[in-house]
Design a protein around this motif. Structure first.
Motif, PDB file in Angstrom:
ATOM      1  N   LEU A 181       8.762 -29.647  36.005  1.00  0.00           N
ATOM      2  CA  LEU A 181       8.854 -29.102  37.356  1.00  0.00           C
ATOM      3  C   LEU A 181       7.500 -28.606  37.848  1.00  0.00           C
ATOM      4  N   LEU A 182       6.729 -28.012  36.952  1.00  0.00           N
ATOM      5  CA  LEU A 182       5.391 -27.553  37.324  1.00  0.00           C
ATOM      6  C   LEU A 182       4.524 -28.737  37.743  1.00  0.00           C
ATOM      7  N   GLY A 183       4.608 -29.829  36.987  1.00  0.00           N
ATOM      8  CA  GLY A 183       3.851 -31.025  37.336  1.00  0.00           C
ATOM      9  C   GLY A 183       4.241 -31.554  38.705  1.00  0.00           C
ATOM     10  N   LEU A 184       5.540 -31.524  39.026  1.00  0.00           N
ATOM     11  CA  LEU A 184       5.993 -31.990  40.335  1.00  0.00           C
ATOM     12  C   LEU A 184       5.456 -31.114  41.467  1.00  0.00           C
ATOM     13  N   SER A 185       5.472 -29.806  41.252  1.00  0.00           N
ATOM     14  CA  SER A 185       4.972 -28.915  42.307  1.00  0.00           C
ATOM     15  C   SER A 185       3.480 -29.113  42.533  1.00  0.00           C
TER      16      SER A 185
END
Length: 648
Positions: free
Chosen positions: A485-489
């Motif tokens: 999720l961090l990578g997506l943000s």
């Protein structure tokens, strides 16, 4: 609570009815209304005083109401699967929503009723019940119509349908089919988080928005019941109303549902209106898996041999007394999405046992809110309940028919996340319990923090999402889901190097995590690492051959490297997977034109124009291709359209 005196004689159902009345029962219509995320203790008919639900309360007064009904899984898709197949997840394989589809060989209530001459129709309010998950089996008409091909936040409302629209479509189908023998399923989703009741319920329940959504849903139920009464159908219709699961509302630290299996999310309303017009209350615990075999028994239609739910007609006719039955429940959300332990439970009239790394036992009579864990204090009772749970698992796993993989495209996965459902990587073999995994009780605060971060990202608050996910990673540095999720943000903030760093760590830890591989490829492409992008986009297609977006972006990466034949092949793959992919057809047509194949390009550009007639670029590219083959008049017409559209 016992039945009204003498009611058991009336409710003896088909086996004790005169032959003519039994025939009437067999020809009865069937309506099933499911209301998503509905706690039983938030309805007037279950004793709640802070809400007005006149339609449901009126139906309950004319129905058999099950005071202690429980879902099998506090998640929408597997719960409905249990309701309509009469089987449990260990048999059906429907543990979650993100990677399963119901086995087409498994009978459903709709398939059986259609075989018995019923017209069958369904209208669903959420994309998590879309037909691609398999619950459309047996329905002549299945109104889902969700658009999975668009990712913009502005289109989130297209992934859940407000209750009045669901009721509109339901009534339209009824108007066309009420003269036939019919089975109708209406699914209302409004009570699902976030709670935003429409007027006037927003004002009436300003401090209780969850209740406001329930009151709005009640008004939609009223519309269907009024139709049945107006057409003289109500008295001869089997009407079932049930919640699919409850809602945590902060109990046990859980705001919504799916993470725990306490009765805040398992206990649901469940009532059956029978053509005998008899009513009463059943206090014996029952399961939503009992819905399908009970409806069939009322209609005097044999249930399939592998049905695992119980026919409740004898329980009803016995005045609500049915012995000490144990009910199964589970949630795999912690395991599938975060690699924390799954939870499985068994409960009867007295106790609720939850099998977790630290087992739990609750005395339901003294402690209905399940606040005091008695497992250590009552070890013998706990072990007895554990044995019952193990017996249920063995029984329900027999002759297992595993659910099939959907091969869901990234658009669908993204859209499911927009509704609060996150599809992360699988947690391994679901038949094996690993007690070395973290106990969900120890992760609820972290789970809620991650859920808040997801909501932030979905509403464009990307930096807030990053801050919360970074905090979550400090608590659990090896969390694949959090890092993903961090990578997506980071990607959405165009911080592509940061996105690559996080997503590369995810892929290193979980090499077959398809969406992580896909998004890493996108981040590499955006940062100029075309070779890395090509490698990971090709790997994505190896893992999931239905990912049309991976094929499209692979074609773009090849084009940037001037590898035209490879680009054409990848773009052709994208439109083969998804024939209505307008952007894919347009890009393929443009590359074919560039490659000196304008005739081939015209075919795809014309398709793009037909799919997106308001796209000026598609018209302009088609005009160029037409000019290249000497079709001047047509070319000028397309160029003129492009110019007109571009000026709007």
């Amino acid at each position: 609570m016992a039945f009204v005196r003498g009611i058991s004689l009336v409710l003896a159902l088909v086996c004790l009815l005169p032959q003519s009345q039994a025939a009437d029962m067999k020809s009865s219509n069937v309506v099933v209304i499911t209301i998503d995320t509905l706690r039983a203790d938030h309805l007037g008919c279950y004793g709640y005083k802070q809400i007005r639900t006149p339609a449901i309360d009126s139906l309950a007064a004319e129905s058999v109401l099950f005071e202690r009904a429980y879902t099998v899984v506090p998640v929408t898709l597997p719960s409905h699967s249990a309701m309509f197949t009469g089987t449990y997840p260990p048999f059906s394989g429907m543990h979650d929503f993100s990677a399963n589809v119901l086995n087409p060989q498994q009978p459903t209530l709709a398939t059986i009723l259609r075989q018995n001459g019923y017209a069958t129709g369904a209208v669903v309010g959420s994309a998590v019940l879309d037909s691609r998950f398999g619950l459309n089996q047996g329905f002549d008409f299945y109104y889902d119509h969700f658009d999975f091909s668009r990712l913009q936040e502005s289109n989130l409302d297209e992934m859940e349908r407000p209750g009045h629209v669901v009721a509109d479509e339901t009534l339209a189908w009824l108007a066309q089919n009420y003269r036939k023998k019919f089975f109708l399923w209406m699914h209302l989703y409004d009570t699902h988080f976030p709670y935003r009741p429409p007027p006037p319920y927003d004002k009436q329940y300003v401090s209780q928005p969850y209740d406001g959504e329930i009151a709005f849903a009640d008004a939609q139920v009223a519309r269907v019941l009024e139709f049945l009464k107006a057409k003289g159908l109500f008295s001869n219709t089997v009407i079932v109303l049930a919640g699919d699961h409850g809602e945590g509302l902060g109990e046990h630290g859980e705001k919504t549902h799916g993470f725990f299996i306490y009765n805040s999310t398992l206990h649901v309303p469940f009532m059956m209106h029978l053509p005998t017009r008899s009513a009463g209350r059943v206090t014996t615990p029952v399961s939503l898996a009992d819905l399908m075999p009970t409806v069939l028994a009322v209609l005097h239609i044999p249930a399939p041999p592998k049905v695992q739910g119980k026919d409740l007609t004898s329980l009803i006719s016995n005045g609500g007394s049915g012995g000490d039955r144990s009910l199964y429940s589970e949630t795999y959300l912690p395991r599938l999405h975060f690699n924390w332990s799954e939870l499985k439970g068994a409960q009867n009239a007295s106790y609720h046992f939850i099998d977790a790394p630290r087992p739990e036992l609750y005395d339901l009579k003294k402690d209905p809110k399940e606040t005091t864990n008695l497992f250590i204090e009552k070890k013998a009772v706990g072990e007895e309940m554990r044995a019952k749970l193990n017996n249920l698992i063995r029984e329900y796993s027999a002759n297992q028919e595993l659910a099939q993989k959907t091969g869901l495209d990234p658009a669908l996965m993204e859209r499911l996340k927009s509704l609060g459902y996150a599809g992360f990587s699988g947690g391994g073999d679901l038949t094996v319990s690993n007690r070395d995994l973290p106990d969900p009780k120890d992760r609820i605060e972290l789970y809620e923090l991650i859920s808040e971060a997801m909501a932030d990202a979905q509403h464009g608050r990307l930096q807030e999402s990053i801050d919360k996910l970074t905090t979550a990673l400090k608590a659990e540095p090896k969390s694949v889901a959090t890092r993903y999720l961090l990578g997506l943000s980071y990607y959405r903030l165009h911080r592509f190097e940061d996105a690559k760093r996080e997503l590369a760590q995810v892929v290193s830890a979980s090499p077959d995590y398809t969406l992580a591989v896909f998004n890493l490829g996108l981040a590499q492409a955006r940062s100029g690492d075309l070779d890395g992008a090509i490698t990971n986009l090709k790997r994505t297609l190896e893992l999931d051959a239905t990912n049309f977006s991976a094929a499209f972006n692979l074609g773009v990466a090849y084009l940037q490297k001037k590898q035209i034949p490879e680009s054409i092949a990848a773009l052709e793959q994208s439109v083969t997977i998804y024939p209505d992919y307008a952007e894919g057809h347009r890009a393929l047509g443009e590359v074919l034109l560039y490659a000196g194949k304008p005739s081939d390009g015209i075919t795809h550009l014309q398709r793009a124009v037909n799919l997106t007639p308001g796209d000026p670029r598609a018209h302009a590219s088609l005009g160029q291709a037409l000019a290249a083959v000497g079709r001047r008049a047509e070319s000028e017409a397309e160029m003129q359209k492009a110019q007109q559209l571009g000026q709007k």
